[in-house]
Design an enzyme around this catalytic site. Structure first.
Site, PDB file in Angstrom:
ATOM      1  N   ASN A  55       0.854  -1.195   0.000  1.00 58.42           N
ATOM      2  CA  ASN A  55       0.000   0.000   0.000  1.00 58.42           C
ATOM      3  C   ASN A  55       0.887   1.242   0.000  1.00 58.42           C
ATOM      4  O   ASN A  55       1.410   1.637   1.033  1.00 58.42           O
ATOM      5  CB  ASN A  55      -0.898  -0.037   1.253  1.00 58.42           C
ATOM      6  CG  ASN A  55      -1.785   1.193   1.367  1.00 58.42           C
ATOM      7  OD1 ASN A  55      -1.922   1.960   0.409  1.00 58.42           O
ATOM      8  ND2 ASN A  55      -2.387   1.387   2.533  1.00 58.42           N
ATOM      9  N   TRP A  56       1.045   1.820  -1.185  1.00 56.87           N
ATOM     10  CA  TRP A  56       1.957   2.969  -1.322  1.00 56.87           C
ATOM     11  C   TRP A  56       1.371   4.238  -0.709  1.00 56.87           C
ATOM     12  O   TRP A  56       2.063   5.248  -0.609  1.00 56.87           O
ATOM     13  CB  TRP A  56       2.274   3.220  -2.795  1.00 56.87           C
ATOM     14  CG  TRP A  56       3.159   2.184  -3.436  1.00 56.87           C
ATOM     15  CD1 TRP A  56       3.638   1.024  -2.871  1.00 56.87           C
ATOM     16  CD2 TRP A  56       3.685   2.215  -4.767  1.00 56.87           C
ATOM     17  NE1 TRP A  56       4.423   0.346  -3.775  1.00 56.87           N
ATOM     18  CE2 TRP A  56       4.468   1.043  -4.947  1.00 56.87           C
ATOM     19  CE3 TRP A  56       3.573   3.112  -5.826  1.00 56.87           C
ATOM     20  CZ2 TRP A  56       5.134   0.767  -6.155  1.00 56.87           C
ATOM     21  CZ3 TRP A  56       4.229   2.840  -7.019  1.00 56.87           C
ATOM     22  CH2 TRP A  56       5.006   1.671  -7.176  1.00 56.87           C
ATOM     23  N   LYS A  57       0.095   4.226  -0.382  1.00 58.11           N
ATOM     24  CA  LYS A  57      -0.574   5.432   0.139  1.00 58.11           C
ATOM     25  C   LYS A  57      -0.328   6.606  -0.837  1.00 58.11           C
ATOM     26  O   LYS A  57      -0.330   6.393  -2.039  1.00 58.11           O
ATOM     27  CB  LYS A  57      -0.122   5.715   1.562  1.00 58.11           C
ATOM     28  CG  LYS A  57      -0.327   4.481   2.467  1.00 58.11           C
ATOM     29  CD  LYS A  57      -0.182   4.751   3.920  1.00 58.11           C
ATOM     30  CE  LYS A  57      -0.422   3.447   4.699  1.00 58.11           C
ATOM     31  NZ  LYS A  57      -0.416   3.620   6.132  1.00 58.11           N
ATOM     32  N   HIS A  74     -10.019   1.463   4.536  1.00 53.97           N
ATOM     33  CA  HIS A  74      -8.734   1.635   5.233  1.00 53.97           C
ATOM     34  C   HIS A  74      -8.934   2.659   6.350  1.00 53.97           C
ATOM     35  O   HIS A  74      -9.682   3.632   6.184  1.00 53.97           O
ATOM     36  CB  HIS A  74      -7.660   2.095   4.243  1.00 53.97           C
ATOM     37  CG  HIS A  74      -6.296   2.094   4.859  1.00 53.97           C
ATOM     38  ND1 HIS A  74      -5.867   3.109   5.686  1.00 53.97           N
ATOM     39  CD2 HIS A  74      -5.289   1.190   4.819  1.00 53.97           C
ATOM     40  CE1 HIS A  74      -4.640   2.829   6.111  1.00 53.97           C
ATOM     41  NE2 HIS A  74      -4.265   1.665   5.591  1.00 53.97           N
ATOM     42  N   GLU A  87      -7.299   5.085   7.316  1.00 55.18           N
ATOM     43  CA  GLU A  87      -7.033   6.485   6.966  1.00 55.18           C
ATOM     44  C   GLU A  87      -8.190   7.070   6.157  1.00 55.18           C
ATOM     45  O   GLU A  87      -8.422   8.278   6.174  1.00 55.18           O
ATOM     46  CB  GLU A  87      -5.695   6.590   6.213  1.00 55.18           C
ATOM     47  CG  GLU A  87      -4.526   6.364   7.171  1.00 55.18           C
ATOM     48  CD  GLU A  87      -3.260   5.805   6.541  1.00 55.18           C
ATOM     49  OE1 GLU A  87      -3.121   5.835   5.305  1.00 55.18           O
ATOM     50  OE2 GLU A  87      -2.397   5.318   7.312  1.00 55.18           O
ATOM     51  N   GLU A 130      -6.162  -4.499  10.656  1.00 55.87           N
ATOM     52  CA  GLU A 130      -5.116  -3.504  10.889  1.00 55.87           C
ATOM     53  C   GLU A 130      -5.470  -2.698  12.132  1.00 55.87           C
ATOM     54  O   GLU A 130      -6.236  -1.733  12.044  1.00 55.87           O
ATOM     55  CB  GLU A 130      -5.025  -2.523   9.714  1.00 55.87           C
ATOM     56  CG  GLU A 130      -4.624  -3.118   8.410  1.00 55.87           C
ATOM     57  CD  GLU A 130      -4.008  -2.054   7.495  1.00 55.87           C
ATOM     58  OE1 GLU A 130      -2.801  -2.121   7.263  1.00 55.87           O
ATOM     59  OE2 GLU A 130      -4.720  -1.149   7.062  1.00 55.87           O
ATOM     60  N   GLY A 132       2.034   2.369  11.110  1.00 57.39           N
ATOM     61  CA  GLY A 132       2.988   3.459  10.889  1.00 57.39           C
ATOM     62  C   GLY A 132       4.239   3.416  11.746  1.00 57.39           C
ATOM     63  O   GLY A 132       5.051   4.334  11.697  1.00 57.39           O
ATOM     64  N   SER A 173       2.666  -1.826  10.673  1.00 55.57           N
ATOM     65  CA  SER A 173       4.091  -1.876  11.023  1.00 55.57           C
ATOM     66  C   SER A 173       4.782  -3.180  10.654  1.00 55.57           C
ATOM     67  O   SER A 173       5.702  -3.617  11.342  1.00 55.57           O
ATOM     68  CB  SER A 173       4.300  -1.590  12.520  1.00 55.57           C
ATOM     69  OG  SER A 173       3.875  -0.289  12.809  1.00 55.57           O
ATOM     70  N   GLY A 215       2.595  -0.911   4.476  1.00 54.10           N
ATOM     71  CA  GLY A 215       2.557   0.506   4.153  1.00 54.10           C
ATOM     72  C   GLY A 215       3.948   1.063   3.920  1.00 54.10           C
ATOM     73  O   GLY A 215       4.550   0.842   2.857  1.00 54.10           O
TER      74      GLY A 215
HETATM   75  P1  PGA Z   1       2.283   0.589   7.830  1.00 51.13           P
HETATM   76  O1  PGA Z   1       0.855   0.820   7.146  1.00 51.13           O
HETATM   77  O2  PGA Z   1       2.855  -0.675   7.247  1.00 51.13           O
HETATM   78  O3  PGA Z   1       3.065   1.811   7.495  1.00 51.13           O
HETATM   79  O4  PGA Z   1       2.026   0.437   9.303  1.00 51.13           O
HETATM   80  C1  PGA Z   1      -0.031  -0.218   6.931  1.00 51.13           C
HETATM   81  C2  PGA Z   1      -1.315   0.337   6.369  1.00 51.13           C
HETATM   82  O5  PGA Z   1      -1.784   1.385   6.836  1.00 51.13           O
HETATM   83  O6  PGA Z   1      -1.896  -0.249   5.433  1.00 51.13           O
END
Ligand code: PGA
Length: 252
Positions: free
Chosen positions: A9-11, A96, A98, A166, A172, A211, A232
């Site tokens: 997930n490149w966000k 997600h 976010e 998650e 993060g 993470s 992420g």
């Molecule tokens: P992260 O993000 O690996 O940076 O914790 C995971 C995600 O939000 O999909």
């Protein structure tokens, strides 16, 4: 055992097409060395179509990070599941944390899961609590997210839906929740889906996110009762992601 699924997930990264191409080339290389893993890349939607053209022998699949449930219409700033599918995505992240933090509701996720299935994509329904409470209230919270997300999924489509657990408190950073706790949550997730959808619910694929890095990924896959990982920030660091894929490849 199901072939493990890794979702990168490149966000909202990287910030230019040039960098996106470079990152994708490195990601393809890492995938080439980890043939036992199914890799799905979720880039910013703007990069989807071009990246999907260079998918490298079809071994990498693509995922949209978020899409609207309507097929079209006056929804400024949105993209539809069908548009994402047309651009090359065969998976869709739904709910997600976010995106939920920006206002998406449980009811929205139910509609988006249906829309993804209607567009012949595999929805990845993201669930997870912000905090853990000693009374176990987080289980009720996750159950409500699952019930809403699966509300319109017929039993015949269950195997097309993936659940990504998650916990928000674990996103993060550099430390996942413990694989033992994940195992407990995986049992709870299956039990909840079985309650609403019958015995077939037991086979829904569950993946973990929060993470995951090159040091902890193999342990989570081995002991967490999950058959995949949602990654992420480490997925946009080409060096770290390559080490991660390599360590998983040795595991399977
Ligand atoms: P992260 O993000 O690996 O940076 O914790 C995971 C995600 O939000 O999909």
């Amino acid at each position: 055992m199901m072939k493990p699924l890794v979702v990168a997930n490149w966000k909202m990264n990287p910030s230019s097409w040039r960098e996106a191409k470079q990152l994708f080339e490195a990601t393809k290389k890492a995938a080439g060395k980890a043939k036992g893993i199914s890799l799905v890349v979720a880039p910013p939607a703007l990069f989807l179509r071009e990246l999907a053209k260079g998918r490298g022998g079809g071994r990498i699949a693509f995922c949209v990070q978020s899409a609207h449930h309507e097929v079209g219409g006056a929804f400024t700033g949105e993209i539809s599941m069908r548009e994402a599918k047309d651009a090359g995505a065969s998976y869709a992240l739904v709910g997600h944390s976010e995106v939920r933090a920006r206002g998406a509701t449980n009811a929205d996720t139910g509609r988006q899961v249906s829309a993804a299935l209607a567009a012949k994509m595999r929805p990845i329904l993201c669930v997870g609590e912000a905090n853990r409470s000693p009374s176990g209230a987080h289980f009720g919270f996750v159950a409500a997210q699952l019930k809403a997300g699966f509300e319109n999924v017929p039993a015949s489509k269950l195997s097309d839906v993936i659940v990504a657990y998650e916990p928000i408190w674990a996103i993060g950073g550099e430390e996942t929740m413990s694989p033992r706790e994940m195992h407990e949550m995986a049992i709870f997730i299956r039990k909840t889906i079985v309650e609403t959808h019958g015995q077939k619910g037991i086979s829904v694929r569950i993946i973990y996110g929060g993470s995951v890095n090159e040091e902890n990924s193999d342990e989570m896959l081995r002991d967490g009762d999950v058959s995949g990982l949602l990654i992420g920030h480490v997925s946009v660091d080409a060096g770290r992601f390559s080490v991660l894929m390599h360590s998983l490849a040795n595991e399977v």
